[in-house]
Design an enzyme around this catalytic site. Structure first.
Site, PDB file in Angstrom:
ATOM      1  N   HIS A 173       4.288  12.817  19.002  1.00 48.74           N
ATOM      2  CA  HIS A 173       3.462  13.416  17.957  1.00 48.74           C
ATOM      3  C   HIS A 173       4.221  14.574  17.294  1.00 48.74           C
ATOM      4  O   HIS A 173       5.216  15.075  17.833  1.00 48.74           O
ATOM      5  CB  HIS A 173       2.154  13.922  18.553  1.00 48.74           C
ATOM      6  CG  HIS A 173       1.225  12.806  18.942  1.00 48.74           C
ATOM      7  ND1 HIS A 173       0.003  13.021  19.523  1.00 48.74           N
ATOM      8  CD2 HIS A 173       1.349  11.464  18.808  1.00 48.74           C
ATOM      9  CE1 HIS A 173      -0.594  11.865  19.737  1.00 48.74           C
ATOM     10  NE2 HIS A 173       0.204  10.895  19.326  1.00 48.74           N
ATOM     11  N   GLU A 183       3.615  17.693  16.980  1.00 48.88           N
ATOM     12  CA  GLU A 183       3.760  18.926  17.775  1.00 48.88           C
ATOM     13  C   GLU A 183       4.873  18.781  18.814  1.00 48.88           C
ATOM     14  O   GLU A 183       5.647  19.712  19.069  1.00 48.88           O
ATOM     15  CB  GLU A 183       2.453  19.249  18.520  1.00 48.88           C
ATOM     16  CG  GLU A 183       1.240  19.390  17.643  1.00 48.88           C
ATOM     17  CD  GLU A 183       0.505  18.072  17.449  1.00 48.88           C
ATOM     18  OE1 GLU A 183       1.166  17.042  17.202  1.00 48.88           O
ATOM     19  OE2 GLU A 183      -0.723  18.067  17.527  1.00 48.88           O
ATOM     20  N   TRP A 224       1.339 -11.864 -16.345  1.00 47.47           N
ATOM     21  CA  TRP A 224       1.231 -10.461 -15.971  1.00 47.47           C
ATOM     22  C   TRP A 224       0.497  -9.714 -17.081  1.00 47.47           C
ATOM     23  O   TRP A 224       0.820  -9.873 -18.251  1.00 47.47           O
ATOM     24  CB  TRP A 224       2.622  -9.843 -15.801  1.00 47.47           C
ATOM     25  CG  TRP A 224       3.398 -10.401 -14.655  1.00 47.47           C
ATOM     26  CD1 TRP A 224       4.588 -11.061 -14.721  1.00 47.47           C
ATOM     27  CD2 TRP A 224       3.047 -10.334 -13.279  1.00 47.47           C
ATOM     28  NE1 TRP A 224       4.995 -11.411 -13.472  1.00 47.47           N
ATOM     29  CE2 TRP A 224       4.066 -10.983 -12.558  1.00 47.47           C
ATOM     30  CE3 TRP A 224       1.959  -9.791 -12.577  1.00 47.47           C
ATOM     31  CZ2 TRP A 224       4.034 -11.098 -11.175  1.00 47.47           C
ATOM     32  CZ3 TRP A 224       1.939  -9.911 -11.201  1.00 47.47           C
ATOM     33  CH2 TRP A 224       2.963 -10.551 -10.515  1.00 47.47           C
ATOM     34  N   LEU A 266       1.785 -11.662  -1.721  1.00 51.40           N
ATOM     35  CA  LEU A 266       1.228 -10.400  -1.211  1.00 51.40           C
ATOM     36  C   LEU A 266       2.138  -9.735  -0.163  1.00 51.40           C
ATOM     37  O   LEU A 266       1.679  -9.259   0.872  1.00 51.40           O
ATOM     38  CB  LEU A 266      -0.197 -10.592  -0.664  1.00 51.40           C
ATOM     39  CG  LEU A 266      -1.235 -11.088  -1.676  1.00 51.40           C
ATOM     40  CD1 LEU A 266      -2.625 -11.155  -1.047  1.00 51.40           C
ATOM     41  CD2 LEU A 266      -1.293 -10.189  -2.919  1.00 51.40           C
ATOM     42  N   ARG A 304       7.931  -6.038  -1.543  1.00 49.97           N
ATOM     43  CA  ARG A 304       9.290  -6.370  -2.014  1.00 49.97           C
ATOM     44  C   ARG A 304       9.849  -5.139  -2.718  1.00 49.97           C
ATOM     45  O   ARG A 304       9.628  -4.914  -3.904  1.00 49.97           O
ATOM     46  CB  ARG A 304       9.239  -7.565  -2.983  1.00 49.97           C
ATOM     47  CG  ARG A 304       8.744  -8.836  -2.337  1.00 49.97           C
ATOM     48  CD  ARG A 304       8.731  -9.988  -3.305  1.00 49.97           C
ATOM     49  NE  ARG A 304       7.808  -9.786  -4.411  1.00 49.97           N
ATOM     50  CZ  ARG A 304       6.520 -10.121  -4.377  1.00 49.97           C
ATOM     51  NH1 ARG A 304       6.001 -10.664  -3.291  1.00 49.97           N
ATOM     52  NH2 ARG A 304       5.738  -9.916  -5.419  1.00 49.97           N
ATOM     53  N   SER A 325     -14.233 -18.775   3.276  1.00 50.04           N
ATOM     54  CA  SER A 325     -15.301 -19.250   4.168  1.00 50.04           C
ATOM     55  C   SER A 325     -15.095 -20.700   4.598  1.00 50.04           C
ATOM     56  O   SER A 325     -15.352 -21.055   5.739  1.00 50.04           O
ATOM     57  CB  SER A 325     -16.669 -19.070   3.509  1.00 50.04           C
ATOM     58  OG  SER A 325     -16.668 -19.675   2.248  1.00 50.04           O
TER      59      SER A 325
HETATM   60  C1  AOF Z   1      -1.576  14.818  17.140  1.00 50.53           C
HETATM   61  N1  AOF Z   1      -0.371  14.766  16.525  1.00 50.53           N
HETATM   62  O1  AOF Z   1       1.232  13.691  15.477  1.00 50.53           O
HETATM   63  C2  AOF Z   1      -0.715  12.535  16.066  1.00 50.53           C
HETATM   64  C3  AOF Z   1      -1.986  12.622  16.687  1.00 50.53           C
HETATM   65  O2  AOF Z   1      -1.614   6.863  21.280  1.00 50.53           O
HETATM   66  P1  AOF Z   1      -1.120   8.241  20.923  1.00 50.53           P
HETATM   67  O3  AOF Z   1      -0.735   9.040  22.137  1.00 50.53           O
HETATM   68  O4  AOF Z   1      -0.066   8.267  19.860  1.00 50.53           O
HETATM   69  O5  AOF Z   1      -2.375   9.022  20.354  1.00 50.53           O
HETATM   70  C4  AOF Z   1      -2.884   8.675  19.112  1.00 50.53           C
HETATM   71  C5  AOF Z   1      -4.018   9.596  18.780  1.00 50.53           C
HETATM   72  O6  AOF Z   1      -3.541  10.937  18.796  1.00 50.53           O
HETATM   73  C6  AOF Z   1      -4.545   9.368  17.359  1.00 50.53           C
HETATM   74  O7  AOF Z   1      -5.613   8.448  17.346  1.00 50.53           O
HETATM   75  C7  AOF Z   1      -4.984  10.748  16.953  1.00 50.53           C
HETATM   76  O8  AOF Z   1      -6.262  11.038  17.489  1.00 50.53           O
HETATM   77  C8  AOF Z   1      -3.940  11.580  17.626  1.00 50.53           C
HETATM   78  N2  AOF Z   1      -2.776  11.606  16.758  1.00 50.53           N
HETATM   79  N3  AOF Z   1      -2.376  13.757  17.198  1.00 50.53           N
HETATM   80  O9  AOF Z   1      -1.949  15.856  17.632  1.00 50.53           O
HETATM   81  C9  AOF Z   1       0.101  13.679  16.001  1.00 50.53           C
HETATM   82  N4  AOF Z   1      -0.278  11.397  15.567  1.00 50.53           N
HETATM   83 ZN    ZN Z   2      -0.769  14.686  20.145  1.00 50.01          ZN
END
Ligand code: AOF
Ligand code: ZN
Length: 381
Positions: free
Chosen positions: A52, A54, A172, A206, A209, A234
């Site tokens: 993440h 942090e 287009w 879809l 590219r 459907s």
């Molecule tokens: C943060 N900082 O950069 C992100 C967060 O499966 P994980 O461990 O990657 O956790 C994903 C969850 O963590 C995501 O659903 C969201 O709640 C949080 N993401 N949190 O502090 C980050 N990407």
């Molecule tokens: Zn985190």
């Protein structure tokens, strides 16, 4: 001049934006560590399963951030997901203040990350540039809050609001610059949804590219985004030779519960994944149940690229969050087909009001970004 909280958070939001094309199903998140008026580290989340924002910033200072302030665009997580909790890492590193743009709508976090920081004696200031942080992750936020993906409806029209000639002839409407712009919309989306009518009429691929170098945050060796292609069909009329099934991309066809098993077998053999969902009384796929199912598959952002009938149905169901309309400098006249087929609007009181948030020239066309103003809808933020 001293930098302010808003300056540092703006920087964190710019960092988070680098993940626009890569983080899903995770949110785009940025983090800046500041000590004595100096940025000592920064980070942004690149991919699910990777550290993440942090954790990346903390690693750059060997987890020593005594007395620092952390600026984070999303509340730090406090749970073990694919990665360990950021709240604990920030506490252990010794930060004394956290400036957080918004609470994490993920029910596994939802305020508990902030509570942990506060319990550890860290000063928490919540809500700085919250609207900008929200805008980073419209799909993640909507999925976590409402169990639905965020739907962007993209259409092209003439100045007189016509999307296709009444004849079968296909051309287009917009310029190549607008079509390139659409590639960026596709690249950020987790899924591109269309209807069987468009598959039969236009045979679209879809796919994305575009050069990887045109997508900020993508390293040269990283694969291009490959959104799931979804067809609402459907009765399984998708031809096994349709372009949408031809390359290495993934294609999901959502059909009714009574779909022909032989067609299911043939389309599965052609590479599609088939999901059967109950139809409405009129034999159509229930759009909301299709979207809810996509949300369960962790689809955050859906780009709807369809004709006027499906676009009208999704709009009428109150499920369009945003529309991006490319307006070309043509008049097509009233023999041509209008933008949205809305069978239930019979008087001006029933009009769907819009808020237009942006109008921008793209080549010789204009891009109009608008949000429907739905009233009393539980599924709307
Ligand atoms: C943060 N900082 O950069 C992100 C967060 O499966 P994980 O461990 O990657 O956790 C994903 C969850 O963590 C995501 O659903 C969201 O709640 C949080 N993401 N949190 O502090 C980050 N990407
Ligand atoms: Zn985190």
């Amino acid at each position: 001049m001293n930098n302010t909280d808003v300056d540092y958070m703006t920087h964190a939001i710019n960092l988070a934006t680098k993940g626009l094309y890569t983080t899903h199903p995770n949110p785009r998140v940025g983090c800046v560590l500041v000590k004595a008026g100096t940025i000592i580290a920064e980070g942004w989340h690149q991919r699910a399963g990777h550290p993440h924002a942090e954790q990346i910033a903390l690693k750059a200072v060997n987890n020593h951030a005594q007395g620092a302030t952390a600026y984070i665009t999303l509340e730090p997580c406090c749970h073990y997901g694919r990665t360990p909790p950021c709240s604990k890492a920030l506490i252990a590193a010794g930060i004394t203040r956290a400036v957080i743009a918004m609470q994490d709508p993920n029910p596994q976090v939802a305020g508990k990350g902030i509570a942990q920081l506060k319990e550890a004696g860290i000063q928490v200031d919540l809500g700085i540039l919250e609207h900008k942080a929200q805008a980073l992750n419209p799909g993640f936020n909507k999925r976590m809050t409402y169990g639905l993906p965020w739907v962007c409806c993209k259409m092209a029209m003439s100045l007189d609001g016509r999307t296709a000639p009444a004849t079968k002839e296909r051309q287009w409407i917009t310029s190549s610059a607008a079509r390139h712009d659409v590639q960026l919309l596709r690249a950020r989306s987790a899924a591109i949804m269309t209807g069987i009518g468009t598959v039969l009429a236009d045979d679209p691929a879809l796919t994305v590219r575009i050069q990887a170098t045109e997508l900020p945050g993508l390293e040269p060796n990283m694969p291009l985004p490959n959104p799931l292609r979804v067809i609402l069909d459907s009765r399984l009329r998708t031809p096994t030779k349709a372009k949408i099934l031809q390359d290495s991309g993934r294609t999901l066809i959502i059909c009714g519960t009574n779909a022909d098993p032989q067609k299911i077998a043939a389309l599965t053999a052609a590479g599609a994944t088939i999901k059967q969902l109950p139809e409405t009384s009129t034999g159509q796929i229930a759009i909301e149940s299709a979207l809810r199912w996509l949300a369960k598959q962790e689809i955050n952002e859906v780009l709807l690229e369809s004709g006027s009938i499906l676009a009208g149905a999704v709009l009428e169901a109150g499920l369009v969050d945003e529309m991006i309309i490319y307006m070309a400098p043509h008049i097509m006249g009233d023999n041509a087909i209008g933008l949205f087929h809305l069978s239930n609007i019979n008087n001006s009181k029933q009009r769907i009001a819009l808020e237009i948030s942006e109008i921008q020239p793209i080549g010789t066309d204009w891009r109009i970004r608008a949000q429907p103003v739905y009233i009393n809808r539980e599924t709307k933020p």
